[in-house]
Design an enzyme around this catalytic site. Sequence first.
Site, PDB file in Angstrom:
ATOM      1  N   ASN A  60      10.454 -43.232 -11.108  1.00  0.00           N
ATOM      2  CA  ASN A  60      11.882 -43.730 -11.077  1.00  0.00           C
ATOM      3  C   ASN A  60      12.748 -42.870 -12.248  1.00  0.00           C
ATOM      4  O   ASN A  60      13.853 -43.513 -12.553  1.00  0.00           O
ATOM      5  CB  ASN A  60      11.839 -45.139 -11.359  1.00  0.00           C
ATOM      6  CG  ASN A  60      11.586 -45.588 -12.540  1.00  0.00           C
ATOM      7  OD1 ASN A  60      10.766 -45.021 -13.415  1.00  0.00           O
ATOM      8  ND2 ASN A  60      11.807 -46.873 -12.745  1.00  0.00           N
ATOM      9  N   HIS A 111      14.194 -44.201 -17.871  1.00  0.00           N
ATOM     10  CA  HIS A 111      13.977 -45.577 -18.363  1.00  0.00           C
ATOM     11  C   HIS A 111      15.290 -45.771 -19.499  1.00  0.00           C
ATOM     12  O   HIS A 111      15.853 -44.890 -20.098  1.00  0.00           O
ATOM     13  CB  HIS A 111      12.805 -45.579 -19.414  1.00  0.00           C
ATOM     14  CG  HIS A 111      12.841 -46.706 -20.367  1.00  0.00           C
ATOM     15  ND1 HIS A 111      12.303 -48.121 -19.874  1.00  0.00           N
ATOM     16  CD2 HIS A 111      13.175 -47.114 -21.682  1.00  0.00           C
ATOM     17  CE1 HIS A 111      12.410 -48.906 -20.813  1.00  0.00           C
ATOM     18  NE2 HIS A 111      13.222 -48.263 -21.830  1.00  0.00           N
ATOM     19  N   GLU A 142      12.791 -49.986 -29.241  1.00  0.00           N
ATOM     20  CA  GLU A 142      12.386 -48.676 -28.549  1.00  0.00           C
ATOM     21  C   GLU A 142      12.807 -47.410 -29.655  1.00  0.00           C
ATOM     22  O   GLU A 142      12.004 -46.643 -29.762  1.00  0.00           O
ATOM     23  CB  GLU A 142      12.920 -48.760 -27.289  1.00  0.00           C
ATOM     24  CG  GLU A 142      12.022 -49.680 -26.436  1.00  0.00           C
ATOM     25  CD  GLU A 142      12.711 -49.716 -25.000  1.00  0.00           C
ATOM     26  OE1 GLU A 142      13.897 -49.031 -24.522  1.00  0.00           O
ATOM     27  OE2 GLU A 142      12.424 -50.671 -24.169  1.00  0.00           O
ATOM     28  N   TYR A 162       5.543 -49.734 -23.955  1.00  0.00           N
ATOM     29  CA  TYR A 162       5.494 -50.639 -22.600  1.00  0.00           C
ATOM     30  C   TYR A 162       4.588 -51.835 -22.934  1.00  0.00           C
ATOM     31  O   TYR A 162       3.869 -52.315 -22.089  1.00  0.00           O
ATOM     32  CB  TYR A 162       4.724 -49.635 -21.591  1.00  0.00           C
ATOM     33  CG  TYR A 162       5.770 -48.742 -20.688  1.00  0.00           C
ATOM     34  CD1 TYR A 162       7.153 -49.223 -20.308  1.00  0.00           C
ATOM     35  CD2 TYR A 162       5.709 -47.485 -20.837  1.00  0.00           C
ATOM     36  CE1 TYR A 162       7.948 -48.416 -19.942  1.00  0.00           C
ATOM     37  CE2 TYR A 162       6.702 -46.588 -20.018  1.00  0.00           C
ATOM     38  CZ  TYR A 162       7.829 -47.054 -19.750  1.00  0.00           C
ATOM     39  OH  TYR A 162       8.848 -46.234 -18.961  1.00  0.00           O
ATOM     40  N   LYS A 206      12.312 -39.149 -17.576  1.00  0.00           N
ATOM     41  CA  LYS A 206      10.784 -39.332 -17.462  1.00  0.00           C
ATOM     42  C   LYS A 206      10.074 -38.031 -17.018  1.00  0.00           C
ATOM     43  O   LYS A 206      11.040 -37.090 -16.479  1.00  0.00           O
ATOM     44  CB  LYS A 206      10.493 -40.336 -16.361  1.00  0.00           C
ATOM     45  CG  LYS A 206      11.000 -42.077 -17.026  1.00  0.00           C
ATOM     46  CD  LYS A 206      10.277 -42.963 -16.233  1.00  0.00           C
ATOM     47  CE  LYS A 206      10.773 -44.283 -16.908  1.00  0.00           C
ATOM     48  NZ  LYS A 206      10.034 -45.306 -15.681  1.00  0.00           N
TER      49      LYS A 206
HETATM   50  P1  CMP Z   1      10.836 -48.647 -16.539  1.00  0.00           P
HETATM   51  O1  CMP Z   1      12.439 -49.016 -16.579  1.00  0.00           O
HETATM   52  O2  CMP Z   1      10.415 -47.257 -17.603  1.00  0.00           O
HETATM   53  O3  CMP Z   1      10.108 -49.981 -17.179  1.00  0.00           O
HETATM   54  C1  CMP Z   1       8.896 -50.286 -16.750  1.00  0.00           C
HETATM   55  C2  CMP Z   1       8.362 -49.172 -15.969  1.00  0.00           C
HETATM   56  O4  CMP Z   1       7.179 -49.839 -15.079  1.00  0.00           O
HETATM   57  C3  CMP Z   1       9.440 -49.156 -14.800  1.00  0.00           C
HETATM   58  O5  CMP Z   1      10.375 -48.309 -15.399  1.00  0.00           O
HETATM   59  C4  CMP Z   1       8.524 -48.672 -13.377  1.00  0.00           C
HETATM   60  O6  CMP Z   1       8.602 -47.077 -13.573  1.00  0.00           O
HETATM   61  C5  CMP Z   1       7.387 -49.224 -13.972  1.00  0.00           C
HETATM   62  N1  CMP Z   1       6.839 -50.321 -12.767  1.00  0.00           N
HETATM   63  C6  CMP Z   1       7.458 -51.597 -12.900  1.00  0.00           C
HETATM   64  N2  CMP Z   1       7.197 -52.237 -11.829  1.00  0.00           N
HETATM   65  C7  CMP Z   1       6.277 -51.349 -11.182  1.00  0.00           C
HETATM   66  C8  CMP Z   1       5.160 -51.515 -10.052  1.00  0.00           C
HETATM   67  N3  CMP Z   1       5.158 -52.575  -9.399  1.00  0.00           N
HETATM   68  N4  CMP Z   1       4.341 -50.429  -9.883  1.00  0.00           N
HETATM   69  C9  CMP Z   1       4.453 -49.601 -10.301  1.00  0.00           C
HETATM   70  N5  CMP Z   1       5.224 -48.977 -11.772  1.00  0.00           N
HETATM   71  C10 CMP Z   1       6.084 -49.951 -12.070  1.00  0.00           C
END
Ligand code: CMP
Length: 143
Positions: A112, A115, A126, A49, A9
């Site tokens: 984070n 993904h 995806e 998403y 990311k």
């Molecule tokens: P990812 O694995 O990319 O899949 C969905 C993403 O949404 C997740 O990682 C997080 O980065 C984001 N995400 C999930 N829950 C939250 C939350 N409560 N607040 C902000 N971002 C979120």
Amino acid sequence: MERTYLMIKPDAVQRGLIGEIVSRFEKKGFKLVAMKFLRLTKEMAEKHYAEHVGKPFFAGLVEYIISGPVVAMCWEGKDVVTVSREMMGATNPAKAAPGTIRGTFAVDIGRNVIHGSDSPESAERELAIYFDSCEFVEWDRSV
Ligand code: CMP
């Protein structure tokens, strides 16, 4: 052989973590079969998403994922979906085990680092957003 979609990311790209993250999957023994460095369009992000449409964090998530370049990858190997998610650690880095990618490099659920597809079916969906079927490289074709 099973495939997954992994995406480094924008926060991780900006922090210079591409090599470190790719290296972990290489060392584990998975095979990289497709890779692109790109900036997602809003349309791609919303498609990727789609399951989170309507959630309170959706708009911020899309804004963040298009905020800078990402590394889109397809990795192949035995149980790669499950094993790569174990290597990534919990979605919320605050709960990710030490030593995992998110446990090592992140603190914020909205930043984070990586993904990874949550099932082979999600991986197929995806991967189709990012790659044409001709872009998956065969490693062992004899010359
Ligand atoms: P990812 O694995 O990319 O899949 C969905 C993403 O949404 C997740 O990682 C997080 O980065 C984001 N995400 C999930 N829950 C939250 C939350 N409560 N607040 C902000 N971002 C979120």
